[in-house]
Design an enzyme around this catalytic site. Structure first.
Site, short mmCIF file in Angstrom:
data_model
loop_
_atom_site.label_atom_id
_atom_site.label_comp_id
_atom_site.label_asym_id
_atom_site.label_seq_id
_atom_site.Cartn_x
_atom_site.Cartn_y
_atom_site.Cartn_z
N ALA A 43 1.85 11.11 3.26
CA ALA A 43 3.17 11.70 3.52
C ALA A 43 4.19 10.66 3.97
O ALA A 43 5.37 10.96 4.12
CB ALA A 43 3.05 12.81 4.58
N CYS A 44 3.77 9.43 4.18
CA CYS A 44 4.63 8.37 4.72
C CYS A 44 5.05 7.42 3.60
O CYS A 44 4.21 6.83 2.92
CB CYS A 44 3.87 7.60 5.79
SG CYS A 44 4.66 6.08 6.34
N GLY A 45 6.37 7.26 3.42
CA GLY A 45 6.88 6.36 2.40
C GLY A 45 6.44 4.92 2.58
O GLY A 45 6.10 4.24 1.61
N ARG A 67 2.91 4.72 1.44
CA ARG A 67 2.83 4.79 -0.03
C ARG A 67 3.28 3.48 -0.68
O ARG A 67 2.65 3.00 -1.63
CB ARG A 67 3.68 5.95 -0.57
CG ARG A 67 3.11 7.32 -0.25
CD ARG A 67 3.82 8.43 -1.03
NE ARG A 67 5.26 8.45 -0.84
CZ ARG A 67 5.90 9.14 0.10
NH1 ARG A 67 5.22 9.87 0.97
NH2 ARG A 67 7.22 9.11 0.17
#
Length: 142
Positions: free
Chosen positions: A12-14, A17
């Site tokens: 969920a974390c850019g 990712r």
């Protein structure tokens, strides 16, 4: 799968990712540990923090709900107490930690992972927000 690269990842974390994408852009597939579902043991967490050269307080995420509720900004919490909170509420563990043969780092910003990769980047790379990290000549921009 390359056993010599581990990422403690939150999909969920850019930043997490982007870090994973940079590892894959070097042609390597890391061991992915989704730490919210599979939190590290206390010994693993202590080792990650020590190997990264950071303090316990430096790896606590401050912009998540338990931080305010538990009043973790107060300076009288011991490292031991802070570790216990991170183990009870893994969302408090900042991410992504990456461990390779070249070291362990909290990869914020995500391009810090490049210092831990022995293989070169295979193609140009931009973060999800469009920021260029690897240019068309396969050179690191920042």
């Amino acid at each position: 799968m390359s056993q010599n690269i581990k990422i403690y990842h939150n999909p969920a974390c850019g930043t997490s990712r982007n870090t994973l994408a940079l590892i894959r852009n070097s042609g390597q597939e890391p061991e992915i540990i989704e730490y919210l579902q599979n939190p590290p043991s206390k010994a693993e967490l202590i080792d990650l923090i020590q190997q990264s050269g950071l303090s316990v307080r430096a790896v606590i995420r401050q912009n998540v709900e338990p931080f305010e509720t538990l009043k973790l900004a107060q300076s009288d919490w011991s490292d031991e107490q802070l570790l216990d909170f991170m183990l009870k509420y893994p969302i408090l563990i900042n991410r992504p930690f990456v461990r390779t043969a070249l070291g362990t780092r909290l990869c914020r910003p995500s391009e810090l992972v490049l210092d831990l990769l022995s293989a070169p980047q295979l193609k140009p790379f931009s973060k999800e927000d469009g920021e260029v990290v690897i240019d068309e000549h396969l050179q690191r921009v920042k």
